[in-house]
Scaffold this motif. Structure first.
Motif, PDB file in Angstrom:
ATOM      1  N   ILE A  25       0.787   6.802 -12.667  1.00 44.99           N
ATOM      2  CA  ILE A  25       1.382   5.290 -12.402  1.00 44.99           C
ATOM      3  C   ILE A  25       2.985   5.340 -12.163  1.00 44.99           C
ATOM      4  O   ILE A  25       3.187   4.415 -11.229  1.00 44.99           O
ATOM      5  N   ALA A  26       3.621   6.068 -12.761  1.00 37.91           N
ATOM      6  CA  ALA A  26       5.161   6.149 -12.679  1.00 37.91           C
ATOM      7  C   ALA A  26       5.439   6.245 -10.987  1.00 37.91           C
ATOM      8  O   ALA A  26       6.332   5.576 -10.540  1.00 37.91           O
ATOM      9  N   GLN A  27       4.862   7.246 -10.429  1.00 36.02           N
ATOM     10  CA  GLN A  27       4.785   7.648  -9.231  1.00 36.02           C
ATOM     11  C   GLN A  27       4.512   6.549  -8.394  1.00 36.02           C
ATOM     12  O   GLN A  27       5.062   6.188  -7.239  1.00 36.02           O
ATOM     13  N   ALA A  28       3.678   5.946  -8.564  1.00 39.61           N
ATOM     14  CA  ALA A  28       2.845   4.855  -7.532  1.00 39.61           C
ATOM     15  C   ALA A  28       3.610   3.617  -7.881  1.00 39.61           C
ATOM     16  O   ALA A  28       4.074   2.807  -6.642  1.00 39.61           O
ATOM     17  N   ASN A  29       4.340   3.502  -8.897  1.00 40.47           N
ATOM     18  CA  ASN A  29       5.283   2.456  -9.036  1.00 40.47           C
ATOM     19  C   ASN A  29       6.677   2.405  -8.436  1.00 40.47           C
ATOM     20  O   ASN A  29       7.235   1.553  -8.039  1.00 40.47           O
ATOM     21  N   LYS A  30       7.061   3.637  -8.398  1.00 40.38           N
ATOM     22  CA  LYS A  30       8.310   3.936  -7.752  1.00 40.38           C
ATOM     23  C   LYS A  30       7.999   3.641  -6.269  1.00 40.38           C
ATOM     24  O   LYS A  30       8.963   3.304  -5.489  1.00 40.38           O
TER      25      LYS A  30
ATOM     26  N   ARG B  56       9.492   1.103  -3.036  1.00 38.82           N
ATOM     27  CA  ARG B  56       9.918   1.784  -1.792  1.00 38.82           C
ATOM     28  C   ARG B  56       9.338   0.784  -0.588  1.00 38.82           C
ATOM     29  O   ARG B  56       9.886   0.322   0.497  1.00 38.82           O
ATOM     30  N   HIS B  57       8.002   0.498  -0.772  1.00 37.13           N
ATOM     31  CA  HIS B  57       7.364  -0.512   0.200  1.00 37.13           C
ATOM     32  C   HIS B  57       7.255  -1.747  -0.131  1.00 37.13           C
ATOM     33  O   HIS B  57       6.406  -2.705   0.121  1.00 37.13           O
ATOM     34  N   LYS B  58       8.276  -2.288  -0.812  1.00 36.37           N
ATOM     35  CA  LYS B  58       8.316  -3.762  -1.402  1.00 36.37           C
ATOM     36  C   LYS B  58       8.287  -4.718  -0.141  1.00 36.37           C
ATOM     37  O   LYS B  58       8.930  -4.544   0.867  1.00 36.37           O
ATOM     38  N   GLY B  59       7.248  -5.687  -0.460  1.00 35.01           N
ATOM     39  CA  GLY B  59       6.966  -6.684   0.743  1.00 35.01           C
ATOM     40  C   GLY B  59       5.788  -6.449   1.562  1.00 35.01           C
ATOM     41  O   GLY B  59       5.203  -7.086   2.455  1.00 35.01           O
ATOM     42  N   ALA B  60       5.282  -5.042   1.572  1.00 34.90           N
ATOM     43  CA  ALA B  60       4.128  -4.662   2.050  1.00 34.90           C
ATOM     44  C   ALA B  60       2.875  -4.876   1.439  1.00 34.90           C
ATOM     45  O   ALA B  60       2.960  -5.276   0.237  1.00 34.90           O
TER      46      ALA B  60
ATOM     47  N   SER C  61      -0.156  -0.799 -13.096  1.00 33.45           N
ATOM     48  CA  SER C  61       0.150  -0.687 -11.662  1.00 33.45           C
ATOM     49  C   SER C  61       0.780  -1.963 -11.245  1.00 33.45           C
ATOM     50  O   SER C  61       0.411  -2.963 -11.604  1.00 33.45           O
ATOM     51  N   HIS C  62       1.983  -1.534 -10.466  1.00 35.75           N
ATOM     52  CA  HIS C  62       2.769  -2.879  -9.850  1.00 35.75           C
ATOM     53  C   HIS C  62       1.993  -3.323  -8.743  1.00 35.75           C
ATOM     54  O   HIS C  62       1.701  -4.647  -8.354  1.00 35.75           O
ATOM     55  N   ALA C  63       1.193  -2.399  -8.186  1.00 34.39           N
ATOM     56  CA  ALA C  63       0.288  -2.939  -7.058  1.00 34.39           C
ATOM     57  C   ALA C  63      -0.965  -3.526  -7.607  1.00 34.39           C
ATOM     58  O   ALA C  63      -1.440  -2.843  -8.563  1.00 34.39           O
ATOM     59  N   PRO C  64      -1.650  -4.465  -6.993  1.00 32.77           N
ATOM     60  CA  PRO C  64      -2.998  -4.902  -7.478  1.00 32.77           C
ATOM     61  C   PRO C  64      -3.871  -3.654  -7.532  1.00 32.77           C
ATOM     62  O   PRO C  64      -3.821  -2.866  -6.777  1.00 32.77           O
ATOM     63  N   ALA C  65      -4.799  -3.525  -8.721  1.00 33.11           N
ATOM     64  CA  ALA C  65      -5.382  -2.402  -8.622  1.00 33.11           C
ATOM     65  C   ALA C  65      -7.097  -2.683  -8.818  1.00 33.11           C
ATOM     66  O   ALA C  65      -7.483  -3.802  -9.482  1.00 33.11           O
ATOM     67  N   VAL C  66      -7.824  -1.681  -8.320  1.00 33.74           N
ATOM     68  CA  VAL C  66      -9.215  -1.791  -8.540  1.00 33.74           C
ATOM     69  C   VAL C  66      -9.654  -0.320  -9.310  1.00 33.74           C
ATOM     70  O   VAL C  66      -9.507   0.490  -8.472  1.00 33.74           O
ATOM     71  N   PHE C  67     -10.300  -0.493 -10.167  1.00 30.89           N
ATOM     72  CA  PHE C  67     -11.029   0.573 -10.941  1.00 30.89           C
ATOM     73  C   PHE C  67     -12.496   0.755 -10.733  1.00 30.89           C
ATOM     74  O   PHE C  67     -13.188  -0.131 -11.057  1.00 30.89           O
ATOM     75  N   MET C  68     -12.829   1.944 -10.053  1.00 28.93           N
ATOM     76  CA  MET C  68     -14.354   1.947  -9.693  1.00 28.93           C
ATOM     77  C   MET C  68     -15.067   3.129 -10.421  1.00 28.93           C
ATOM     78  O   MET C  68     -14.662   4.138 -10.600  1.00 28.93           O
ATOM     79  N   GLU C  69     -16.135   2.848 -10.926  1.00 28.23           N
ATOM     80  CA  GLU C  69     -17.122   3.676 -11.532  1.00 28.23           C
ATOM     81  C   GLU C  69     -18.245   3.766 -10.378  1.00 28.23           C
ATOM     82  O   GLU C  69     -19.072   2.671 -10.104  1.00 28.23           O
TER      83      GLU C  69
END
Length: 343
Positions: A214-219, A223-227, A298-306
């Motif tokens: 998640i640290a990598q995803a948030n970095k 970088r993609h701020k606004g997308a 996660s800073h990005a909206p997240a969906v967790f799937m089973e």
């Protein structure tokens, strides 16, 4: 199209006219529609419906293939319902222009892929298959074979990444395997050599492992701020053996975007089950589960799937059959496409 290939990361070919004559091929033992299409240079997602139409009456009840039987292939190029105006003149892979991409992460049999259109251009996805490295996750059994959650979740996630990239999305695989691309076997070999993007050894401790990815995803999110950005975490459940479960979707209680994304994917699954198994009710649902680490941090909206129960014999074909794994990826993609269009 801006495309990020992540295999320790991840030319312009002219398309034949759609009016060209369809080829006839013979199905091999173990073939499914998706594997047959890919082997003959067609898009598993883009040409599936055309294949069904061309071969109506020659498929099994569940749209399976019969080994030794001849089938018509859709002509190569954009699917029939795809406007030629959306076919990209060029795509970008690490700064290079191409409409046919070579993506080593997908493995030797699947590394060559054609960009079909730009419908998902501007969308950024962080894909997180459950577990990996020293932790195989839930382990089920089928006869003498062991089934590891991380291997099957990874294969479905890779397939989803490929479909998203076929339609112009930017995709980050947060977990990567140096030698396991998309695999068309039923029984996937268990190994422990997965790493976290970009090249980090996966720790055994669960919390440390989740913090790492998640640290990598948030970095990358910064970088993609606004997308338009989404994180998707794919898992296989491990409830009691007697419990067959459908696909469930979890989101943060305070994330309207996460809820909307989960609902869009769920709607596709509900529709597809109604079409393919009309006598079987679909019980999968969308639920808030804010305690899940990836959903919560996660800073990005997240969906967790089973995706089902790895211990249940009636659920196992959902993961064991490669065409079913591709169908899961395709259905998730359809929900993501609806969500992106409706943003």
């Amino acid at each position: 199209m801006r495309l990020v290939v992540l295999f320790f990361l991840l030319v312009l070919a002219s398309f034949p006219a759609f009016s060209q004559r369809a080829a006839t091929v013979v199905a091999r033992p173990g073939d499914g529609i998706h594997s047959l299409l890919r082997r003959h240079g067609r898009s598993a997602s883009g040409h599936y419906q055309q294949f069904l139409g061309l071969n109506k009456g020659r498929l099994t009840r569940g749209n399976g293939l019969v080994a030794g039987r001849s089938y018509q292939l859709p002509p190569q190029g954009p699917p029939q319902n795809q406007s030629k105006k959306t076919t990209p003149k060029a795509a970008s892979v690490a700064g290079s222009s191409a409409s046919v991409l070579h993506v080593p992460l997908f493995g030797a049999g699947h590394s060559r892929m054609r960009v079909l259109d730009r419908t998902m251009r501007g969308a950024v996805y962080y894909l997180s298959p459950g577990h990996g490295g020293p932790d195989p996750g839930a382990v089920g059994k089928y006869g003498t074979h062991k089934l590891a959650e991380d291997e099957y979740a990874y294969d479905v996630t890779l397939r989803l990444a490929r479909v998203l990239m076929e339609h112009g999305a930017t995709v980050y695989m947060l977990v990567q395997d140096p030698n396991d691309g998309i695999r068309d076997e039923q029984f996937l070999k268990i190994d422990r050599d997965e790493v976290t993007y970009p090249r980090q050894r996966i720790p055994l401790n669960q919390l440390a492992r989740l913090r790492q990815r998640i640290a990598q995803a948030n970095k990358l999110y910064t970088r993609h701020k606004g997308a338009y950005q989404r994180l998707l975490s794919l898992h296989v459940d491990s409830r009691s053996q007697g419990q067959k479960i459908d696909v469930f979707f979890y989101h943060h209680a305070n994330s309207a975007a996460g809820l909307r994304t989960a609902r869009n994917i769920h709607q596709v699954f509900t529709s597809r089950y109604a079409r393919s198994q009309p006598n079987r009710p679909y019980s999968g649902n969308v639920l808030p589960r804010s305690s899940l680490y990836e959903v919560r941090t996660s800073h990005a909206p997240a969906v967790f799937m089973e995706l089902g129960n790895i211990h249940n014999a009636r659920d196992q074909p959902r993961f064991l059959l490669p065409d079913n794994r591709q169908a899961l990826a395709n259905w998730i993609y359809e929900g993501l496409q609806a969500d992106f269009k409706g943003r």
